[in-house]
Write a protein that holds these residues in place. Sequence first.
Motif, PDB file in Angstrom:
ATOM      1  N   ALA A  33      -0.789  12.537   2.876  1.00 44.47           N
ATOM      2  CA  ALA A  33      -1.533  13.328   3.702  1.00 44.47           C
ATOM      3  C   ALA A  33      -2.925  13.015   4.104  1.00 44.47           C
ATOM      4  O   ALA A  33      -3.649  13.197   5.023  1.00 44.47           O
ATOM      5  N   TYR A  34      -3.540  12.431   3.073  1.00 41.52           N
ATOM      6  CA  TYR A  34      -4.994  12.108   2.924  1.00 41.52           C
ATOM      7  C   TYR A  34      -5.557  10.877   2.960  1.00 41.52           C
ATOM      8  O   TYR A  34      -6.307  10.310   3.864  1.00 41.52           O
ATOM      9  N   VAL A  35      -5.179  10.317   1.972  1.00 43.31           N
ATOM     10  CA  VAL A  35      -5.399   8.714   1.738  1.00 43.31           C
ATOM     11  C   VAL A  35      -5.243   7.838   2.714  1.00 43.31           C
ATOM     12  O   VAL A  35      -5.977   6.983   3.242  1.00 43.31           O
ATOM     13  N   ARG A  36      -3.940   8.110   3.310  1.00 41.63           N
ATOM     14  CA  ARG A  36      -3.405   7.251   4.627  1.00 41.63           C
ATOM     15  C   ARG A  36      -4.531   7.372   5.659  1.00 41.63           C
ATOM     16  O   ARG A  36      -4.660   6.233   6.518  1.00 41.63           O
ATOM     17  N   THR A  37      -5.080   8.446   5.960  1.00 42.17           N
ATOM     18  CA  THR A  37      -5.778   8.744   7.116  1.00 42.17           C
ATOM     19  C   THR A  37      -7.220   7.925   6.852  1.00 42.17           C
ATOM     20  O   THR A  37      -7.988   7.675   7.786  1.00 42.17           O
ATOM     21  N   GLY A  72       5.799   0.878  -7.040  1.00 43.90           N
ATOM     22  CA  GLY A  72       5.559  -0.087  -5.945  1.00 43.90           C
ATOM     23  C   GLY A  72       5.137   0.774  -4.498  1.00 43.90           C
ATOM     24  O   GLY A  72       5.131   0.347  -3.341  1.00 43.90           O
ATOM     25  N   VAL A  73       4.458   1.948  -5.037  1.00 37.31           N
ATOM     26  CA  VAL A  73       3.935   2.876  -4.245  1.00 37.31           C
ATOM     27  C   VAL A  73       2.405   2.121  -3.665  1.00 37.31           C
ATOM     28  O   VAL A  73       1.865   2.560  -2.635  1.00 37.31           O
ATOM     29  N   VAL A  74       1.749   2.006  -4.788  1.00 37.64           N
ATOM     30  CA  VAL A  74       0.394   1.865  -4.717  1.00 37.64           C
ATOM     31  C   VAL A  74       0.112   0.518  -5.402  1.00 37.64           C
ATOM     32  O   VAL A  74       0.985   0.097  -6.334  1.00 37.64           O
ATOM     33  N   GLU A  75      -0.824  -0.473  -5.048  1.00 43.90           N
ATOM     34  CA  GLU A  75      -1.150  -1.500  -5.786  1.00 43.90           C
ATOM     35  C   GLU A  75      -2.604  -1.518  -6.003  1.00 43.90           C
ATOM     36  O   GLU A  75      -3.395  -1.231  -5.390  1.00 43.90           O
ATOM     37  N   SER A  76      -3.031  -2.553  -7.048  1.00 45.95           N
ATOM     38  CA  SER A  76      -4.376  -2.761  -7.237  1.00 45.95           C
ATOM     39  C   SER A  76      -5.021  -3.381  -6.226  1.00 45.95           C
ATOM     40  O   SER A  76      -4.492  -4.315  -5.939  1.00 45.95           O
ATOM     41  N   SER A  77      -6.387  -2.930  -5.912  1.00 41.65           N
ATOM     42  CA  SER A  77      -7.070  -3.507  -4.821  1.00 41.65           C
ATOM     43  C   SER A  77      -8.479  -3.528  -5.067  1.00 41.65           C
ATOM     44  O   SER A  77      -8.912  -2.319  -5.505  1.00 41.65           O
ATOM     45  N   ASP A  92       3.515   2.863   2.838  1.00 39.92           N
ATOM     46  CA  ASP A  92       2.989   3.220   4.111  1.00 39.92           C
ATOM     47  C   ASP A  92       4.077   3.703   5.127  1.00 39.92           C
ATOM     48  O   ASP A  92       4.110   4.592   5.740  1.00 39.92           O
ATOM     49  N   ALA A  93       5.155   2.767   5.294  1.00 39.88           N
ATOM     50  CA  ALA A  93       6.327   3.034   6.294  1.00 39.88           C
ATOM     51  C   ALA A  93       6.855   4.022   5.823  1.00 39.88           C
ATOM     52  O   ALA A  93       7.303   4.925   6.622  1.00 39.88           O
ATOM     53  N   MET A  94       7.222   4.185   4.485  1.00 40.60           N
ATOM     54  CA  MET A  94       7.930   5.543   3.858  1.00 40.60           C
ATOM     55  C   MET A  94       7.216   6.669   4.457  1.00 40.60           C
ATOM     56  O   MET A  94       7.716   7.983   4.835  1.00 40.60           O
ATOM     57  N   PHE A  95       5.957   6.874   4.085  1.00 38.08           N
ATOM     58  CA  PHE A  95       4.985   8.063   4.554  1.00 38.08           C
ATOM     59  C   PHE A  95       5.071   8.247   5.870  1.00 38.08           C
ATOM     60  O   PHE A  95       5.135   9.174   6.375  1.00 38.08           O
ATOM     61  N   SER A  96       5.114   7.251   6.753  1.00 34.92           N
ATOM     62  CA  SER A  96       4.956   7.394   8.137  1.00 34.92           C
ATOM     63  C   SER A  96       6.383   7.779   8.700  1.00 34.92           C
ATOM     64  O   SER A  96       6.368   8.952   9.514  1.00 34.92           O
ATOM     65  N   ARG A  97       7.310   7.626   8.151  1.00 32.40           N
ATOM     66  CA  ARG A  97       8.636   8.277   8.465  1.00 32.40           C
ATOM     67  C   ARG A  97       8.777   9.489   7.974  1.00 32.40           C
ATOM     68  O   ARG A  97       9.399  10.535   8.730  1.00 32.40           O
ATOM     69  N   GLY A  98       8.162   9.966   6.983  1.00 31.53           N
ATOM     70  CA  GLY A  98       7.939  11.336   6.387  1.00 31.53           C
ATOM     71  C   GLY A  98       7.297  12.296   7.134  1.00 31.53           C
ATOM     72  O   GLY A  98       7.611  13.436   7.343  1.00 31.53           O
TER      73      GLY A  98
END
Length: 282
Positions: A33-37, A72-77, A92-98
């Motif tokens: 809800a927050y980090v994706r934005t 596999g939900v987050v990766e080092s960056s 991200d696609a999973m969250f978008s569908r949600g």
Amino acid sequence: MTNSAHSVAGAILDDLDSRPGSATSLVRTVLGAYVRTLGGWFAIADFVVWMDALGVPSESTRIAVTRLKKKGVVESSIHRGRTGYRITEQADAMFSRGDGRIFGFRRMADGDPFRLISFTIPETQRAARHQLRRRLTGIGCGTVSPGLWIAPEYLADEAGAIIDALELSRYVTTFVTSEVAPPGTLRESAAQWWDLAGIADRHRAFLAACDAEVPVQDAREAFVTFAPLLDEWRVIPYVDPGLPPCMTPEDWPGTRAVATFEAARERCLEVSREWIDTTRVG
């Protein structure tokens, strides 16, 4: 399915099974809800600050993030010279569908169509059959009999995606119907096909946790107020298929829960996102 698809599918099921209010569940809620934005990247130091506001100790936050990396939900960056994490493309696609489910609850009207899903899967595919049943339950399908499932027609695409991902299409036949004629009443049958008592308990737990009359004084308070409510709510639109009034009890708590969530979202979501944005360093 590829290994990454398996991993994210497992993360989705873990997401639905996770206990609202736990560190892992809250971390997933804040990510979606927050980090994706904010573009999907975060420094762990910033994330610790956000979760500390929700009462989650830093060590618990770090452990939860590490678990999500393994899933596999987050990766080092690295971003602007800072080491952190990024939400993966699959997640991200999973969250978008949600988002469509969580922020756009749908409910059938009396007479709307259902999708019937019939399958006979050989014993050699027992593990896939178990996964199919679990995932169909996870998106709100009901069980008429072991080989016959039922869902609102608007869940047909999601059900089809699950069937395709498990490579079980050759064992499945689906039908669309607007007439259901069980031996008893529709409400009696719906209570057998879905766990309506359990779904109602979820709605009541959400209502008990939500006080829509409490004023929000600032952006941080909006986050502290809304994030736990969203965490409590976000599983409900998956387990509750949105059955029509003729199939739910007259005092169905879902009606009030949906309205209460929408009011809390209107008051708090965008304001709480402002606090996340202004407190991040990177």
